[in-house]
Motif scaffolding. Structure first.
Motif, PDB file in Angstrom:
ATOM      1  N   LEU A 162      12.111 -31.138  14.962  1.00 51.93           N
ATOM      2  CA  LEU A 162      11.252 -31.310  13.785  1.00 51.93           C
ATOM      3  C   LEU A 162      10.064 -32.199  14.140  1.00 51.93           C
ATOM      4  O   LEU A 162      10.241 -33.273  14.725  1.00 51.93           O
ATOM      5  N   PRO A 163       8.836 -31.785  13.809  1.00 58.36           N
ATOM      6  CA  PRO A 163       7.668 -32.622  14.138  1.00 58.36           C
ATOM      7  C   PRO A 163       7.644 -33.891  13.284  1.00 58.36           C
ATOM      8  O   PRO A 163       7.516 -33.821  12.062  1.00 58.36           O
ATOM      9  N   MET A 164       7.777 -35.044  13.906  1.00 57.41           N
ATOM     10  CA  MET A 164       7.845 -36.320  13.188  1.00 57.41           C
ATOM     11  C   MET A 164       7.167 -37.407  14.027  1.00 57.41           C
ATOM     12  O   MET A 164       7.272 -37.392  15.252  1.00 57.41           O
ATOM     13  N   ARG A 165       6.542 -38.333  13.349  1.00 57.41           N
ATOM     14  CA  ARG A 165       5.996 -39.519  14.019  1.00 57.41           C
ATOM     15  C   ARG A 165       6.552 -40.757  13.331  1.00 57.41           C
ATOM     16  O   ARG A 165       6.387 -40.938  12.123  1.00 57.41           O
ATOM     17  N   ILE A 166       7.217 -41.610  14.075  1.00 52.31           N
ATOM     18  CA  ILE A 166       7.823 -42.817  13.493  1.00 52.31           C
ATOM     19  C   ILE A 166       6.736 -43.828  13.159  1.00 52.31           C
ATOM     20  O   ILE A 166       5.901 -44.174  14.000  1.00 52.31           O
ATOM     21  N   VAL A 167       6.757 -44.320  11.920  1.00 54.44           N
ATOM     22  CA  VAL A 167       5.792 -45.351  11.499  1.00 54.44           C
ATOM     23  C   VAL A 167       6.492 -46.660  11.144  1.00 54.44           C
ATOM     24  O   VAL A 167       5.845 -47.698  10.993  1.00 54.44           O
ATOM     25  N   PHE A 168       7.813 -46.604  10.985  1.00 50.38           N
ATOM     26  CA  PHE A 168       8.602 -47.815  10.695  1.00 50.38           C
ATOM     27  C   PHE A 168      10.011 -47.580  11.200  1.00 50.38           C
ATOM     28  O   PHE A 168      10.573 -46.503  11.020  1.00 50.38           O
ATOM     29  N   GLN A 169      10.580 -48.638  11.802  1.00 42.32           N
ATOM     30  CA  GLN A 169      11.949 -48.513  12.294  1.00 42.32           C
ATOM     31  C   GLN A 169      12.595 -49.881  12.366  1.00 42.32           C
ATOM     32  O   GLN A 169      11.970 -50.864  12.787  1.00 42.32           O
ATOM     33  N   ASP A 170      13.844 -49.967  11.922  1.00 43.16           N
ATOM     34  CA  ASP A 170      14.668 -51.142  12.141  1.00 43.16           C
ATOM     35  C   ASP A 170      16.094 -50.654  12.362  1.00 43.16           C
ATOM     36  O   ASP A 170      16.328 -49.435  12.375  1.00 43.16           O
ATOM     37  N   PRO A 171      17.074 -51.524  12.567  1.00 42.57           N
ATOM     38  CA  PRO A 171      18.427 -51.037  12.892  1.00 42.57           C
ATOM     39  C   PRO A 171      19.052 -50.146  11.821  1.00 42.57           C
ATOM     40  O   PRO A 171      19.959 -49.368  12.123  1.00 42.57           O
ATOM     41  N   ARG A 172      18.577 -50.252  10.571  1.00 40.55           N
ATOM     42  CA  ARG A 172      19.190 -49.488   9.489  1.00 40.55           C
ATOM     43  C   ARG A 172      18.381 -48.259   9.065  1.00 40.55           C
ATOM     44  O   ARG A 172      18.933 -47.328   8.492  1.00 40.55           O
ATOM     45  N   ARG A 173      17.052 -48.259   9.325  1.00 42.81           N
ATOM     46  CA  ARG A 173      16.196 -47.254   8.693  1.00 42.81           C
ATOM     47  C   ARG A 173      15.114 -46.764   9.643  1.00 42.81           C
ATOM     48  O   ARG A 173      14.660 -47.502  10.524  1.00 42.81           O
ATOM     49  N   VAL A 174      14.719 -45.513   9.414  1.00 42.10           N
ATOM     50  CA  VAL A 174      13.593 -44.921  10.134  1.00 42.10           C
ATOM     51  C   VAL A 174      12.697 -44.244   9.102  1.00 42.10           C
ATOM     52  O   VAL A 174      13.190 -43.550   8.204  1.00 42.10           O
ATOM     53  N   VAL A 175      11.397 -44.453   9.219  1.00 46.98           N
ATOM     54  CA  VAL A 175      10.431 -43.797   8.336  1.00 46.98           C
ATOM     55  C   VAL A 175       9.469 -43.009   9.217  1.00 46.98           C
ATOM     56  O   VAL A 175       8.929 -43.540  10.199  1.00 46.98           O
TER      57      VAL A 175
END
Length: 572
Positions: free
Chosen positions: A555-568
């Protein structure tokens, strides 16, 4: 002829100032000074109490849930049917949503507006406790009761987080105190009737805040007290006809309207959200029979050491009836929620105002030496907290990084230092038998120390808040960009984005709304993939596990936020 000694005595007697003329002025000045001091301390308490409401981000789940419900009601103008993230939500009544919506409309959308009602409800609860104690046992006991209630850790903490329990506790405390005042001394029939009417109104507001528990607790306590005392006089004086009219006038309109607009509401609200929640473990919030005991011990701080006092018999005959009612209230609340299949720490909050009244009542006959020994317990607890804070590195993990624990550790040490100062002043005051001054010193230091620790909680709270996510995501999307929540959901995300998100393969408490309005969500991951690929631009919140699965599917995705619990991610 008088002797020289006799003439000197006569002269001394004539020279003495007329004491009866001086004493009233001195007493008046002393009374005025005490009143101004009490007012100044109350203002200081208010500044500490309300000054920190808006300085922390809202956290998942309760704060985000109730803030979003109120915000959606304010925006939609629909004051009857609650919606959470755009979906029907019937788990609780609407009173707190109304108050929260009015707060947003009056003061704007902010953390302060979101928490204003629980903060105000907690503060009013403290005032009700102080007023009731003053009417029952005198002004000085009222001041002590107010200080005791304000400084009880569980009252202060639960007044600074957005849940339903602070509002429920205010109305239940009003009902309890109104019954106490209606049956104290010899009030005339008109005054007694007004207090009973207030109790009925408060029970109605309690039911409209959180459901049937608002009448179950007062009703069960009246039964227990009647059986204990073998006296039904409390029941005979409840003005049943006019009281039930007041109760139904407050509760019935919303329940009737929401039922008419939403068939099936009554079954879900009363069966699923009351009987199933209490009798079963369907909500997966079970706990052992002793689950609440640590919260009672911690929640009473710094007055936990006073628990043994509550077992003493009171020599004052006028205090026996209030003591029975308050004791039955505390015991029933604890046992009732301990027997429930669904447990949360805040559920027992309604017992703490009654505990504050019991402690204040027993303080009237306490000796300064006994109170000095009481100071040892809060000193030990805060000392151990300060000691544990020096070992914060031992608790570091991927879910609790050092930069989050460090502010909490520092705050615990500052709080312990503040408490040490307050305890020292209280010790000094008790040495001079100034009990009220000692109570005020202990209470003010506890309130201030707890406020410091609460403020430091914000660093840890960011791990359970979408405030940072929204700050990153908002500049990358437009009002037309769909935002998905894939196999995970943060209750604060719609609040901070100020828009609904589309749930993907996630039900939880949304099951009813999803059944009624299936077009508002995507039940499968395959459906989400198809929709994501068809959109020119989109954003999604997900767990790391969901991101791995979608990444493996290309799936085409670009991570803009990430921490141990969540990915945006956003669609590139």
């Amino acid at each position: 002829m008088k002797s020289v000694a006799s003439r000197r005595q006569d002269h001394a007697a004539i020279a003495l100032p007329p004491v009866p003329h001086a004493t009233p002025h001195a007493a008046a000045r002393s009374h005025d000074l005490a009143s101004w001091t009490a007012a100044a301390l109350l203002v200081l308490l208010g500044l500490i109490w309300f000054g920190t409401l808006g300085t922390r981000s809202l956290i998942h789940p309760d704060e985000g849930r109730y803030a979003t419900l109120a915000l959606e009601m304010a925006r939609s103008g629909d004051w009857v049917t609650p919606r959470l993230n755009g979906l029907l939500y019937f788990e609780k009544p609407a009173l707190q949503y109304w108050i929260g919506a009015l707060s947003f409309l009056s003061f704007g959308v902010s953390e302060f507006s979101a928490r204003l009602w629980p903060g105000l409800a907690g503060f009013l609860t403290v005032l009700v406790v102080g007023f009731t104690a003053a009417r029952l046992w005198g002004r000085e006991t009222g001041v002590r009761a107010l200080a005791i209630a304000a400084s009880m850790a569980w009252i202060q903490v639960n007044s600074h987080f957005l849940t339903l329990d602070a509002g429920l506790t205010l109305f239940l405390t009003l009902a309890l105190c109104a019954v106490l005042l209606a049956n104290s001394g010899q009030p005339d029939a008109r005054e007694r009737r007004r207090w009973i009417w207030l109790a009925w109104a408060a029970m109605g507001a309690a039911v409209l805040s959180k459901g049937l528990v608002g009448i179950v607790i007062p009703g069960a306590v009246l039964v227990l007290v009647s059986l204990w005392r073998r006296d039904t006089s409390l029941w005979r004086g409840l003005h049943w006809a006019s009281g039930l009219f007041i109760f139904l006038a407050i509760t019935a309109p919303w329940f009737v309207l929401v039922s008419l607009r939403n068939p099936g509401f009554a079954s879900f609200f009363f069966i699923h959200e009351h009987f199933a929640r209490y009798l079963t473990e369907v909500h997966q919030r079970e706990g052992a029979w002793w689950y609440y005991l640590p919260f009672v011990l911690f929640g009473m701080l710094p007055w936990t050491g006073a628990l043994p006092w509550l077992l003493r018999k009171d020599s004052d005959e006028a205090a026996i009836a209030p003591r029975h009612l308050l004791s039955a209230w505390c015991v029933f609340v604890l046992l009732f929620f301990s027997a429930s299949g669904s447990k949360l720490p805040s559920y027992i909050l309604p017992m703490f105002p009654a505990l504050a009244l019991l402690v204040a009542m027993q303080l009237r006959n306490a000796q300064a030496g006994t109170l000095r020994r009481h100071l040892l317990f809060p000193a030990l607890v805060w000392g151990l907290a300060a000691l544990a804070s020096t070992q914060s590195a031992r608790f570091v993990s991927i879910l609790s990084p050092a930069e989050v624990l460090a502010p909490l550790a520092s705050a615990l040490r500052i709080g312990a230092a503040l408490m040490l100062v307050g305890l020292a002043i209280s010790w000094w005051c008790l040495g001079r038998r100034r009990i009220t001054a000692a109570v005020l010193s202990l209470a003010l230091s506890q309130v201030t120390a707890t406020a410091v620790v609460l403020q430091a909680h914000n660093a840890y709270g960011q791990l359970k808040s979408a405030a940072g996510i929204a700050a990153v995501l908002r500049p990358l999307i437009t009002p037309q960009t769909p935002v998905f929540s894939v196999r995970a959901y943060d209750q604060t995300l719609p609040f901070y984005l100020q828009r609904d998100v589309v749930l993907v393969d996630f039900e939880d408490e949304f099951a009813l709304g999803q059944q009624r309005e299936p077009a508002r969500w995507i039940p499968t991951l395959d459906g989400f993939v198809a929709q994501w690929n068809s959109l020119p631009h989109a954003a999604a919140y997900m767990s790391p596990f969901a991101w791995v699965e979608l990444h493996q599917r290309g799936l085409p995705m670009r991570i803009v936020f990430q921490d141990p619990r969540r990915v945006v991610v956003v669609k590139p």
